[in-house]
Design an enzyme around this catalytic site. Sequence first.
Site, PDB file in Angstrom:
ATOM      1  N   SER A 120       0.874  -1.283   0.035  1.00  0.00           N
ATOM      2  CA  SER A 120      -0.061  -0.141  -0.092  1.00  0.00           C
ATOM      3  C   SER A 120       0.848   1.185  -0.140  1.00  0.00           C
ATOM      4  CB  SER A 120      -0.932  -0.047   1.216  1.00  0.00           C
ATOM      5  OG  SER A 120      -1.434   1.279   1.507  1.00  0.00           O
ATOM      6  N   TYR A 152      -1.439  -0.185  10.788  1.00  0.00           N
ATOM      7  CA  TYR A 152      -1.662  -0.610   9.366  1.00  0.00           C
ATOM      8  C   TYR A 152      -0.512  -0.274   8.413  1.00  0.00           C
ATOM      9  CZ  TYR A 152      -3.913  -1.080   4.655  1.00  0.00           C
ATOM     10  OH  TYR A 152      -3.942  -1.668   3.343  1.00  0.00           O
ATOM     11  N   LYS A 156       2.175  -2.617   6.258  1.00  0.00           N
ATOM     12  CA  LYS A 156       2.339  -2.421   4.796  1.00  0.00           C
ATOM     13  C   LYS A 156       3.866  -2.037   4.414  1.00  0.00           C
ATOM     14  CE  LYS A 156      -1.424  -3.843   3.415  1.00  0.00           C
ATOM     15  NZ  LYS A 156      -1.428  -5.111   2.616  1.00  0.00           N
TER      16      LYS A 156
END
Length: 268
Positions: A120, A152, A156
């Site tokens: 991401s 998060y 990533k």
Amino acid sequence: MTALDLARRGARVILACRNKQRAEAALADIKRESGSNEVVFMHLDLGSLKSVRSFAETFLKTERRLDLLINNAGIYMQGSTEDGLGMMFGVNYIGHFLLTNLLLDRLKECGPSRVVNVASLGHNFGKIDFNCLSTHKELGVGKSAMDVFNIYCNSKLCNVVFTHELAKRLKDTNVTCYSLHPGIIETELGRYANSVFLMLLKPISMLFFKNSVAGSQTTLHCALQEGLEPLSGCYFSNCTVRNLYPKARDDAVAKKLWEVSESLCGLL
């Protein structure tokens, strides 16, 4: 959409999914829309190291070839896996790390083959705190919407750093690997996210979100485009190689993350 595209091209596609009911519905849709019967569901829960090992064992016994491994799962929620790892660290990264390592020999046997890690753009905001990882088996602490977002992003960043190190370890083999940002896609990734966070995100999402067809294009590019072998370890966005911040290609951090991951997975 990635699986559907591959099925339409005549590939044998294994859907490795946690939720059997939803997987079987997707399986039926893909078979109907592609006209292919070479699509199979196999159970895999990336939040369970036991499940990852069981999947790999079953796959290696029942499937002769593995030409392409796409690590695409992602979750956006707090909690812990059954192994005591932070949920996003365990599902978004460690599960993929173990799965890839368990299947590497088969990938080498079937080469030229590829590993594609869906990361991401959020990795740019991430950091890898090894002290936190050692203490909590997690990439961050806190329960606020921003804390969860940071964790998060940290997971990533691990995907991108893992790809960087994997490419080095695969040098002089016939396996290459790539990480990518698929775009900001309308999926159910945020179904467990804080409602206030989702409300704030809504105006942005209406401007920038891609549908699932557009969102699969960079994954398919990394999986199928001819001539990408010299770019093994690189990070893509919009089907184009992008420069990485130094933290995402730090050799010492990548090596340490690999070693910590091996220990947490029991691969040492």
